[in-house]
Design a protein around this motif. Structure first.
Motif, PDB file in Angstrom:
ATOM      1  N   SER A 123       0.823  -1.201   0.000  1.00  0.00           N
ATOM      2  CA  SER A 123       0.000   0.000   0.000  1.00  0.00           C
ATOM      3  C   SER A 123       0.860   1.254   0.000  1.00  0.00           C
ATOM      4  N   LEU A 126       2.380   1.439  -3.734  1.00  0.00           N
ATOM      5  CA  LEU A 126       1.483   1.455  -4.891  1.00  0.00           C
ATOM      6  C   LEU A 126       0.361   2.464  -4.756  1.00  0.00           C
ATOM      7  N   ASN A 127       0.236   3.119  -3.582  1.00  0.00           N
ATOM      8  CA  ASN A 127      -0.837   4.081  -3.358  1.00  0.00           C
ATOM      9  C   ASN A 127      -0.262   5.452  -3.043  1.00  0.00           C
ATOM     10  N   GLU A 133      -5.060   6.450  -2.616  1.00  0.00           N
ATOM     11  CA  GLU A 133      -5.611   5.895  -3.848  1.00  0.00           C
ATOM     12  C   GLU A 133      -4.484   5.312  -4.695  1.00  0.00           C
ATOM     13  N   PRO A 134      -4.787   4.369  -5.591  1.00  0.00           N
ATOM     14  CA  PRO A 134      -3.735   3.802  -6.443  1.00  0.00           C
ATOM     15  C   PRO A 134      -3.014   4.887  -7.239  1.00  0.00           C
ATOM     16  N   LYS A 136      -1.496   6.972 -10.088  1.00  0.00           N
ATOM     17  CA  LYS A 136      -1.824   7.188 -11.492  1.00  0.00           C
ATOM     18  C   LYS A 136      -1.173   8.493 -11.938  1.00  0.00           C
ATOM     19  N   VAL A 190      -0.939   0.621 -11.761  1.00  0.00           N
ATOM     20  CA  VAL A 190      -0.744  -0.070 -10.489  1.00  0.00           C
ATOM     21  C   VAL A 190       0.663  -0.617 -10.363  1.00  0.00           C
TER      22      VAL A 190
END
Length: 365
Positions: A123, A126-127, A133-134, A136, A190
């Motif tokens: 977490s 990757l967040n 949140e993931p 991006k 992700v």
């Protein structure tokens, strides 16, 4: 084993009774239950009626209904007699003193679920460190190696909702845009990897972000391919340009010290620049306010010397002080006086100017 009589001889041990090892002869057709009864009869010091016990061979419990020839017992093998504990108090069971509420209260409060350390690690990598949140695109990191979604961080800054833990982030200058290389064939929002070694960006390996170009490389890539340029874009970088992502406590402390040092140096450069502009050091043009009259002089102390500043061609510290003249910047084939009149109204006129336009003096119409 005697093939004619179809019998075998075994050794018997009973650790709970602390008796010496004894031998017993039995037939292959007998059952484990009958063998157990024979052993209890042979151990005369053991009470015979209704004894709760079982036999084991090589650590395996033998079923009472199984035959000896199918139980895997060989000639001269060792069989162990074990006793089971009996209940009835003192064995951790109920004593009758507890009430029903005691058991109900035991399950009234739900115990918190144990956090899987692997999930917690994933977490963090990757967040987004702010919105959880993931990750991006666009993605940024701060001076301490925390990873954010740029949109979430900018919205928090505009709404003044940045947590105290990230209070050192004041604007875009405190963010470093980074490029994370997606793993081919996976969700690019992700899963990411090192573009050189292919190591996955999941917290198991150390990664660095380069300030200059924003590429994210694994520590293994930077160690095995020693170079002062980025392995992806070949842009030069220094050791201080590397930001370790989600580093340990000691690494975060070093990054924080570097961040404070850079802020202090930036403040010192700004103060020094302001002082240089005010004192006219070097060949910089001395800035004089419009309210000062031509010919005014002012004494300013710079580095222990008195510097004289003027606006009409006077010297400052022995150097000519250049005064800006609009006529010197006139375009080719243009009248310097006419061009200079656009920027100054110093030329005297016998007519008074209106509030709206200089070219329409009173008395001409």
């Amino acid at each position: 084993m005697n093939s004619t009589t179809n019998t075998l001889q075994i050794f018997i041990q009973a650790p709970d009774l602390q008796t010496p090892i004894q031998t017993l002869t039995l037939t292959l057709n007998s059952t484990i239950h009958s063998l157990k009864q024979s052993i209890l009869s042979k151990l005369t010091q053991t009470p015979k009626p209704q004894i709760n016990c079982y036999l084991t061979h090589n650590g395996r419990v033998l079923s009472d209904s199984a035959a000896v020839k199918l139980a895997g017992i060989q000639n001269l093998a060792t069989v162990t007699l074990n006793f089971r504990l009996s209940g009835g108090g003192g064995d951790g069971g109920a004593t009758g003193a507890e009430s029903r509420d005691c058991y109900l209260n035991m399950y009234a409060d739900k115990k918190p679920d144990k956090v899987d350390p692997n999930e917690q690690r994933l977490s963090k990598w990757l967040n987004c460190a702010l919105s959880n949140e993931p990750l991006k695109r666009p993605i940024v990191v701060d001076s301490l190696g925390n990873v954010f979604n740029k949109q979430a961080l900018v919205e928090a800054l505009l709404g003044k909702k940045v947590p105290k833990a990230f209070g050192y982030i004041k604007g875009l200058k405190d963010m470093v845009p980074v490029e994370l290389d997606p793993i081919p064939g996976s969700d690019s929002d992700v899963k990411f990897q090192c573009p050189v070694t292919g190591l996955e960006f999941n917290g198991k390996y150390k990664f660095y972000a380069l300030k200059g170009c924003g590429h994210v490389l694994s520590a293994k890539a930077l160690k095995e391919i020693k170079s002062s340029t980025c392995h992806v874009c070949r842009k030069e970088f220094m050791e201080d340009d590397k930001i370790v992502i989600n580093g340990s406590e000691d690494e975060v402390v070093k990054l924080r010290e570097r961040m404070e040092s850079e802020k202090l140096q930036l403040r010192e450069r700004k103060v020094k620049k302001v002082k240089n502009v005010e004192s006219g050091v070097g060949d910089e043009v001395v800035k004089v306010s419009r309210t000062k009259r031509a010919g005014d002089l002012k004494g300013t102390k710079v580095s222990g010397k008195i510097e004289t500043k003027g606006v009409d061609g006077s010297k400052a510290n022995g150097k000519e002080v250049k005064r800006f003249k609009a006529g010197d910047m006139a375009p080719p084939n243009a009248n310097k006086e006419v061009y200079a009149s656009i920027f100054t109204s110093s030329r005297k006129s016998e007519f008074k100017e209106t509030y709206s336009c200089r070219s329409l003096p009173l008395g001409r119409n």
